[in-house]
Design a protein around this motif. Structure first.
Motif, PDB file in Angstrom:
ATOM      1  N   MET A   1      -2.043   8.366   7.514  1.00  0.00           N
ATOM      2  CA  MET A   1      -2.476   6.780   7.788  1.00  0.00           C
ATOM      3  C   MET A   1      -3.852   6.639   8.426  1.00  0.00           C
ATOM      4  O   MET A   1      -4.566   5.767   8.124  1.00  0.00           O
ATOM      5  CB  MET A   1      -1.228   6.335   8.678  1.00  0.00           C
ATOM      6  CG  MET A   1       0.070   6.164   7.938  1.00  0.00           C
ATOM      7  SD  MET A   1       0.173   4.982   6.615  1.00  0.00           S
ATOM      8  CE  MET A   1       0.234   3.422   7.712  1.00  0.00           C
TER       9      MET A   1
ATOM     10  N   ASP B   1       5.235   5.826  -1.352  1.00  0.00           N
ATOM     11  CA  ASP B   1       5.216   6.873  -0.190  1.00  0.00           C
ATOM     12  C   ASP B   1       6.828   7.031   0.056  1.00  0.00           C
ATOM     13  O   ASP B   1       7.445   6.133   0.873  1.00  0.00           O
ATOM     14  CB  ASP B   1       4.163   6.357   0.999  1.00  0.00           C
ATOM     15  CG  ASP B   1       4.287   7.845   1.985  1.00  0.00           C
ATOM     16  OD1 ASP B   1       5.001   8.450   2.060  1.00  0.00           O
ATOM     17  OD2 ASP B   1       3.094   7.969   2.570  1.00  0.00           O
TER      18      ASP B   1
ATOM     19  N   ALA C   1       2.332  12.113   8.621  1.00  0.00           N
ATOM     20  CA  ALA C   1       2.034  10.642   8.202  1.00  0.00           C
ATOM     21  C   ALA C   1       1.096  10.051   9.187  1.00  0.00           C
ATOM     22  O   ALA C   1       0.363   9.221   8.613  1.00  0.00           O
ATOM     23  CB  ALA C   1       3.371   9.947   8.272  1.00  0.00           C
TER      24      ALA C   1
ATOM     25  N   ARG D   1       0.922  -1.186   0.016  1.00  0.00           N
ATOM     26  CA  ARG D   1       0.054   0.147  -0.005  1.00  0.00           C
ATOM     27  C   ARG D   1       0.749   1.089  -0.212  1.00  0.00           C
ATOM     28  O   ARG D   1       0.572   2.260  -0.404  1.00  0.00           O
ATOM     29  CB  ARG D   1      -0.755   0.072   1.035  1.00  0.00           C
ATOM     30  CG  ARG D   1      -1.798   1.182   1.304  1.00  0.00           C
ATOM     31  CD  ARG D   1      -2.900   1.083   0.120  1.00  0.00           C
ATOM     32  NE  ARG D   1      -3.982   2.090   0.489  1.00  0.00           N
ATOM     33  CZ  ARG D   1      -3.742   3.465   0.124  1.00  0.00           C
ATOM     34  NH1 ARG D   1      -2.482   3.839  -0.335  1.00  0.00           N
ATOM     35  NH2 ARG D   1      -4.916   4.097   0.289  1.00  0.00           N
ATOM     36  N   LEU D   2       2.199   1.172   0.620  1.00  0.00           N
ATOM     37  CA  LEU D   2       3.000   2.292   0.814  1.00  0.00           C
ATOM     38  C   LEU D   2       4.090   2.419  -0.010  1.00  0.00           C
ATOM     39  O   LEU D   2       4.966   3.032   0.108  1.00  0.00           O
ATOM     40  CB  LEU D   2       3.374   2.621   2.315  1.00  0.00           C
ATOM     41  CG  LEU D   2       2.101   2.836   3.333  1.00  0.00           C
ATOM     42  CD1 LEU D   2       2.641   2.709   4.775  1.00  0.00           C
ATOM     43  CD2 LEU D   2       1.296   3.954   3.066  1.00  0.00           C
TER      44      LEU D   2
ATOM     45  N   VAL E   1      -5.453   6.026   4.970  1.00  0.00           N
ATOM     46  CA  VAL E   1      -5.308   4.722   4.614  1.00  0.00           C
ATOM     47  C   VAL E   1      -6.356   3.911   5.665  1.00  0.00           C
ATOM     48  O   VAL E   1      -6.844   3.156   5.135  1.00  0.00           O
ATOM     49  CB  VAL E   1      -3.982   4.705   4.979  1.00  0.00           C
ATOM     50  CG1 VAL E   1      -3.660   2.935   4.594  1.00  0.00           C
ATOM     51  CG2 VAL E   1      -3.030   5.264   3.916  1.00  0.00           C
TER      52      VAL E   1
END
Length: 484
Positions: A270, A215, A266, A211-212, A274
């Protein structure tokens, strides 16, 4: 059942009954605290019987810390127990390096031949019933998390004993049933089981890495699946320094204030974007990579607790955060009622919900009002309303998530004040919330929603004529009743 174990069960059950009879409405969880303290003392007193509860003698601190939330709002049990467990360094004395090596060798199948070299003498981290060491497999530096079989067995045995005692107490006393000790201990047991499920943790880590992957602020170590099973979790090691180590960060050419600001941004992205809480973004355990390719990135290790939020929970947190900061208590109340409405006295309860959000919105709607409150208070307010007006199970889960984020945000704000006083946590949080709130109504997000809903059309469309006919028949029956 052995006589000594039966004696222990009898004593625990009587403790539940006794404490339930001294419960008063004003106790606010005090009886639960007394029971938890009883566990702590009972472990020592029962030791001569050979049937003590050594795990509960340590776990009692967790139960005591969580007792207030459990007694007042049982739906917050998951978060209350997880937070209390995370704040412990570990329930058991960790293995030394030789015993850790032997336990790892026993945990892996005999067909998997490898040499565990450069094993660290002391654990990097100790969890509930686990410990993590640094080592090397061939040329690969790794972190190995071992779930101790003896500690897991003690936890299972002692929690099963506590659950049996709670059931005994509920059968014996109506007042004990009102205290809900079975639900209390069962939720604690479920939380412990979830936290030490290493296979699930490895799967979550792999998902997070995927998913990251783009990033550049966060680095997620790779899971080495060949060296993972129910008892062992192995990941590649990334060389790091603690975020609080100003000298270590400066020696790598990094600015500590910039890294703190990155962590704050972040953390909110997150959790709210996310939909994932990771303790690696918490102030206490945050670490920064000092390796070449990932230098300056915050490292999210698999041996840190992780929790995934549902999409509707994430959307609620974003929507209500934005509404409170804008002073729009009506929008916050609408979001609340979308997740469940009261079955009786609906108008009365809806007015109370709106009044609750109005009170909270006044604390965050202007810079002047926010001067004496932090972002942690915002999440606390978001969790307070669903806990007070819990019309559905979804409200309980949302309150639980908000309480956990509030605790983490509080530690992050404290860390920022100590390490980088110039960093404005409110400014960063507001920027993230505004961006995520706007994204909920963007064309990209609407297209994603449309695509998601389209997957349900093959099941819904064939039923549409029957649903319309049923609705029309119900409407005719209603009109007929009115005109009689």
């Amino acid at each position: 059942m052995p006589v000594r174990r039966l004696a222990t069960l009898w004593r625990l059950g009587r403790a539940f009954v006794r404490e339930s009879h001294v419960t008063h409405a004003s106790d606010n969880g005090a009886s639960m605290t007394r029971v938890a303290r009883f566990f702590a003392s009972h472990g020592a007193r029962a030791a001569p019987l050979g049937a003590g509860v050594p795990a509960l003698s340590q776990l009692s601190r967790v139960l005591e810390n969580a007792s207030d939330a459990l007694a007042s709002h049982p739906a917050l049990a998951e978060t209350a127990v997880r937070v209390a467990l995370a704040e412990l360094d570990g329930l058991f004395t960790p293995y030394d390096a030789p015993r850790f090596r032997a336990a790892c060798k026993a945990a892996f199948p005999a067909t998997l031949a490898f040499e565990l070299a450069e094993l660290s003498d002391t654990p990097l981290r100790s969890g509930v019933a686990e410990q993590t060491h640094r080592a090397r497999i061939g040329d690969i530096p790794v972190r190995i998390t071992l779930l101790r079989a003896d500690a897991r067995a003690e936890l299972d045995d002692d929690l099963a004993l506590a659950l049996a005692a709670a059931r005994f107490a509920e059968r014996r006393s109506p007042k004990a049933r009102e205290m809900h000790p079975v639900e209390w201990v069962r939720r604690a047991r479920e939380s412990v089981d979830a936290m030490i499920d290493l296979r699930q943790r490895a799967a979550d880590q792999s998902y997070l890495r995927f998913r990251l992957r783009e990033d550049k602020r966060l680095a997620v170590p790779e899971v080495l699946w060949d060296y993972c099973n129910d008892a062992v979790l192995t990941t590649r090691e990334i060389e790091t320094v603690a975020l609080s180590d100003a000298a270590g960060i400066a020696s790598c050419g990094l600015d500590q204030a910039d890294v703190v600001a990155t962590l704050i941004e972040a953390f909110f992205e997150m959790a709210l974007g996310v939909g994932l809480y990771h303790a690696g973004l918490d102030a206490a355990g945050a670490r920064v990579s000092v390796e070449g390719q990932t230098r300056g990135q915050i490292v999210l290790e698999a041996d840190n607790p992780m929790m995934i939020f549902a999409a509707h929970e994430r959307e609620f947190l974003v929507g209500v955060s934005h509404a409170l900061m804008e002073g729009d208590h009506k929008a916050a109340a609408r979001a609340h009622l979308e997740h469940g409405r009261p079955e009786t006295n609906a108008t009365h309860h809806e007015v109370r919900v709106e009044a609750t959000y109005r009170r909270e919105a006044e604390r965050f709607a202007s810079p002047h009002a926010r001067r004496n409150v932090g972002v942690a208070h915002l999440f606390g307010a978001i969790g307070r309303a669903p806990a007070e007006h819990m019309f559905s199970e979804a409200h309980g889960r949302i309150a639980s998530r908000a309480v956990m984020l509030s605790r983490s945000a509080e530690r992050i704000e404290r860390m920022a004040q100590e390490l980088a006083p110039g960093v404005d946590v409110w400014k960063i949080a507001r920027k993230v919330v505004l961006r995520l709130a706007a994204d909920q109504f963007s064309l990209r997000n609407l297209a994603a929603r449309f695509a998601h809903e389209a997957t349900h059309w093959p099941h819904t469309l064939p039923r549409l004529p029957a649903l319309i006919a049923k609705r029309a028949a119900a409407s005719q029956d209603t009109h007929g009743t009115v005109f009689r």
